[in-house]
Design a protein around this motif. Structure first.
Motif, short mmCIF file in Angstrom:
data_model
loop_
_atom_site.label_atom_id
_atom_site.label_comp_id
_atom_site.label_asym_id
_atom_site.label_seq_id
_atom_site.Cartn_x
_atom_site.Cartn_y
_atom_site.Cartn_z
N ASN A 162 -23.72 8.39 8.49
CA ASN A 162 -23.41 7.35 9.47
C ASN A 162 -22.51 6.24 8.95
N HIS A 163 -22.88 5.62 7.85
CA HIS A 163 -22.07 4.51 7.35
C HIS A 163 -20.70 4.97 6.86
N GLY A 164 -20.58 6.24 6.54
CA GLY A 164 -19.28 6.77 6.16
C GLY A 164 -18.35 6.96 7.34
N SER A 165 -18.88 6.83 8.56
CA SER A 165 -18.08 7.11 9.76
C SER A 165 -16.86 6.21 9.89
N PHE A 166 -16.88 5.06 9.24
CA PHE A 166 -15.73 4.17 9.29
C PHE A 166 -14.51 4.78 8.59
N PHE A 167 -14.74 5.81 7.80
CA PHE A 167 -13.65 6.43 7.03
C PHE A 167 -13.31 7.81 7.61
N ALA A 168 -13.37 7.90 8.94
CA ALA A 168 -13.08 9.14 9.66
C ALA A 168 -11.72 9.69 9.26
N SER A 169 -11.68 11.00 9.07
CA SER A 169 -10.48 11.76 8.68
C SER A 169 -10.07 11.52 7.23
N GLY A 170 -10.86 10.76 6.49
CA GLY A 170 -10.62 10.60 5.06
C GLY A 170 -9.96 9.28 4.69
N VAL A 171 -10.23 8.84 3.48
CA VAL A 171 -9.67 7.59 2.97
C VAL A 171 -8.30 7.88 2.36
N PRO A 172 -7.24 7.19 2.79
CA PRO A 172 -5.91 7.44 2.22
C PRO A 172 -5.85 7.04 0.75
N VAL A 173 -4.95 7.69 0.02
CA VAL A 173 -4.78 7.42 -1.41
C VAL A 173 -3.35 6.95 -1.67
N PHE A 174 -3.23 5.82 -2.34
CA PHE A 174 -1.93 5.36 -2.83
C PHE A 174 -1.73 6.02 -4.19
N HIS A 175 -0.77 6.92 -4.28
CA HIS A 175 -0.72 7.84 -5.41
C HIS A 175 -0.05 7.29 -6.67
N ARG A 176 0.61 6.15 -6.59
CA ARG A 176 1.17 5.57 -7.80
C ARG A 176 0.07 4.84 -8.57
N PRO A 177 0.00 4.99 -9.90
CA PRO A 177 -1.06 4.35 -10.67
C PRO A 177 -0.77 2.90 -11.03
N ASP A 178 0.34 2.35 -10.54
CA ASP A 178 0.77 1.00 -10.91
C ASP A 178 -0.17 -0.08 -10.38
N LEU A 179 -0.26 -1.18 -11.13
CA LEU A 179 -0.83 -2.39 -10.55
C LEU A 179 0.14 -2.89 -9.46
N ILE A 180 -0.39 -3.51 -8.43
CA ILE A 180 0.44 -3.90 -7.29
C ILE A 180 1.00 -5.30 -7.54
N THR A 181 2.08 -5.34 -8.30
CA THR A 181 2.61 -6.62 -8.79
C THR A 181 3.97 -6.99 -8.21
N THR A 182 4.44 -6.25 -7.21
CA THR A 182 5.74 -6.55 -6.60
C THR A 182 5.62 -6.49 -5.08
N PRO A 183 6.53 -7.16 -4.37
CA PRO A 183 6.52 -7.06 -2.91
C PRO A 183 6.67 -5.62 -2.42
N GLU A 184 7.48 -4.83 -3.13
CA GLU A 184 7.71 -3.45 -2.72
C GLU A 184 6.44 -2.61 -2.82
N LEU A 185 5.72 -2.78 -3.92
CA LEU A 185 4.47 -2.04 -4.09
C LEU A 185 3.42 -2.50 -3.07
N GLY A 186 3.37 -3.80 -2.81
CA GLY A 186 2.45 -4.32 -1.80
C GLY A 186 2.74 -3.73 -0.44
N ALA A 187 4.01 -3.66 -0.07
CA ALA A 187 4.39 -3.09 1.22
C ALA A 187 4.06 -1.61 1.28
N ALA A 188 4.21 -0.92 0.16
CA ALA A 188 3.89 0.51 0.12
C ALA A 188 2.39 0.76 0.30
N VAL A 189 1.57 -0.10 -0.29
CA VAL A 189 0.11 0.02 -0.09
C VAL A 189 -0.24 -0.25 1.37
N ALA A 190 0.39 -1.26 1.97
CA ALA A 190 0.14 -1.56 3.38
C ALA A 190 0.48 -0.37 4.26
#
Length: 227
Positions: free
Chosen positions: A115-143
């Motif tokens: 039940n509580h997992g239902s908020f993650f219907a169809s699966g949780v997306p993965v941001f595949h780059r291992p970088d720390l999110i330290t730039t506007p470009e990376l932040g936008a990509a995560v969004a």
């Protein structure tokens, strides 16, 4: 002023809950949009277990500190980019849940089976780059990777959860790790049976209506305060 004081208190409560739930350990951060402004409040570069109200920072959507003396986290752009790209988001947690992290470094999708997992219907997306999110470009990509989901896994680097409020973002963090733990356990004893889209939609209605969101928030807040 009353609204800002409550926002500060809720951020500190979020810090204590996430620490008590072992969703952060030394690292992580929390942010919340300041109502009716183009600014947000965020924890500084301090362990969440140790942050105090006086340490909190106020930033604009360009990631610049406009109030506060502590250093900002290195991933400030993660929060700024999400706040800028998604006006429906009012709160963000950046956590390091252990079991959920396993699903970010394998090809196994983290999908709901309870039940509580239902908020993650169809699966949780993965941001595949291992970088720390330290730039506007990376932040936008995560969004972009997050889309309209309540959480995103950062490959080998923890997770982000979001919500319309601080309690909602915190509960998504708790439920994310719960979903990961139950799916991981199910994989050890058989073939998991994911919730369908319809099942997930119905469970969401039942799992966290406003009255139960407040109930859960108060429970975890009081438990963290008593520890």
């Amino acid at each position: 002023m009353v609204q800002l004081r409550q926002l500060r208190k809720d951020i500190i409560s979020a810090c204590r809950i996430l620490s008590h739930q072992k969703l952060v350990a030394g690292f992580g951060h929390v942010s919340a949009r300041i109502p009716n402004s183009a600014r947000f409040m965020m924890t500084p570069r301090i362990s969440l277990a140790l942050v105090k109200e006086r340490d909190l920072l106020t930033l604009n959507l360009s990631g610049e500190i406009v109030e506060g003396r502590q250093p900002a986290p290195s991933e400030t752009w993660l929060h700024a980019a999400l706040m800028k790209a998604k006006p429906e988001i009012n709160a963000i947690t950046r956590i390091h849940a252990r079991v959920a992290n396993m699903f970010s470094v394998t090809d196994r999708k983290l999908e709901p089976v309870h039940n509580h997992g239902s908020f993650f219907a169809s699966g949780v997306p993965v941001f595949h780059r291992p970088d720390l999110i330290t730039t506007p470009e990376l932040g936008a990509a995560v969004a972009e990777t997050l889309g309209n989901k309540p959480a995103v896994l950062l490959r080998g680097n923890g997770q982000v959860t979001v919500g319309k409020s601080i309690p909602e973002a915190v509960m998504m963090a708790i439920y994310l790790e719960e979903a990961a733990e139950i799916l991981y356990g199910a994989l050890q004893i058989g073939t998991p049976i994911p919730l369908t889209g319809d099942e997930s939609a119905q469970r969401q209605v039942e799992a966290l209506p406003p009255v139960d969101l407040a109930r859960a928030w108060q429970f975890f807040k009081n438990r963290a305060a008593a520890s």
